[in-house]
Scaffold this active site. Structure first.
Site, PDB file in Angstrom:
ATOM      1  N   HIS A  92       0.822  -1.220   0.000  1.00 52.71           N
ATOM      2  CA  HIS A  92       0.000   0.000   0.000  1.00 52.71           C
ATOM      3  C   HIS A  92       0.856   1.270   0.000  1.00 52.71           C
ATOM      4  CE1 HIS A  92       0.316  -0.264   4.535  1.00 52.71           C
ATOM      5  NE2 HIS A  92       0.397   1.037   4.388  1.00 52.71           N
ATOM      6  N   ASP A 106       0.009  -7.727   1.581  1.00 56.32           N
ATOM      7  CA  ASP A 106       0.515  -6.350   1.634  1.00 56.32           C
ATOM      8  C   ASP A 106       2.042  -6.352   1.703  1.00 56.32           C
ATOM      9  OD1 ASP A 106       0.566  -3.622   1.774  1.00 56.32           O
ATOM     10  OD2 ASP A 106      -0.109  -3.489   3.860  1.00 56.32           O
ATOM     11  N   SER A 116       4.249   2.548   8.072  1.00 53.26           N
ATOM     12  CA  SER A 116       3.933   1.465   7.139  1.00 53.26           C
ATOM     13  C   SER A 116       5.171   1.029   6.374  1.00 53.26           C
ATOM     14  CB  SER A 116       2.889   1.936   6.115  1.00 53.26           C
ATOM     15  OG  SER A 116       1.599   1.940   6.648  1.00 53.26           O
TER      16      SER A 116
END
Length: 249
Positions: free
Chosen positions: A66, A110, A203
């Site tokens: 992402h 992911d 992230s």
């Protein structure tokens, strides 16, 4: 119903806008995590975003899928991202390769590889070992997460932060994320009773256990509380190896 919240951050101020810090952690010893990378890119709306990433080979980094975008650039060898440190290597991403089955709604699979031209390895820039195919982190294991993300108070810091968290039972995440959590491809970590966690901007950073990258910071519930979900690297080793071997410059 719990909405999922990716742990990236938008920087609207300027190309030199500052990142914040991890929750409940401390400033890392400068260059004690030579694998850490600061990733910047522009999303579909043109906003400048930031994520973490980590070096796994002289020409490849791992991060979250992402964190994909345009104009992707990496800073390696940094402690203070606001300063032009002599140790820093600023490198454009040659090719971004998200997992072909990544689902942006559920954050399944992911994981993304970033291909670079070979970097200069030294004491400030080095790779982080990956786990074995049979490695399985058990609940109660203490691990660490590092990054340049924000705090709940949005207090700003330019330096790399780190925090120690514990891997918890799969049932914790299965109860909170019943439609999204997959125990085989994800790791559940972060004690709900503690305010120790990654946050916005973290992230793509690694969950490090015994000096090995076991997970990748992926998502949390919209309220931002523990536990958080990490992509389980050991389940993607065949994909990582096959994908890296297939790339050419």
């Amino acid at each position: 119903m719990h909405f999922l919240f990716p742990l990236l951050v938008t920087l609207l101020q300027s190309p030199d806008a500052r990142a914040g810090e991890i929750i409940g952690g401390k400033e890392a010893k400068p260059h004690s995590r030579p694998y850490m990378a600061y990733l910047t890119f522009r999303n579909e709306s043109g906003f400048r975003m930031t994520c973490g990433a980590f070096l796994i080979r002289e020409d490849f980094l791992l991060t979250a899928a992402h964190c994909w975008g345009k104009s992707m650039n990496i800073i390696l060898g940094a402690h203070n991202i606001k300063k032009s440190e002599k140790t820093q290597q600023r490198i454009p991403v040659f090719k971004a390769i998200p997992h072909q089955q990544y689902d942006k709604k559920t954050f399944k699979n992911d994981i993304m590889l970033l291909q670079l031209k070979k970097v200069r390895l030294n004491k400030e820039v080095d790779f982080l070992p990956l786990p074995g195919k049979k490695d399985w982190i058990k609940p109660g294991k203490s691990c660490t997460v590092a990054g340049w993300g924000k705090t709940l108070e949005k207090r700003m810091s330019d330096t790399l932060q780190e925090v120690e968290i514990k891997v918890i039972k799969e049932q914790e995440c299965m109860e909170i994320y019943p439609q999204n959590y997959n125990w085989f491809t994800q790791i559940c970590a972060g004690d709900p009773k503690e305010q120790r966690a990654a946050f916005k901007g973290d992230s793509g950073g690694p969950l490090v256990c015994d000096s090995v990258a076991q997970g990748i910071v992926s998502y949390v519930s919209s309220c931002g509380r523990n536990p958080h979900v990490y992509t389980r690297i050991s389940s993607f080793l065949p994909w990582i190896e096959k994908t890296m071997n297939a790339q050419k410059y």
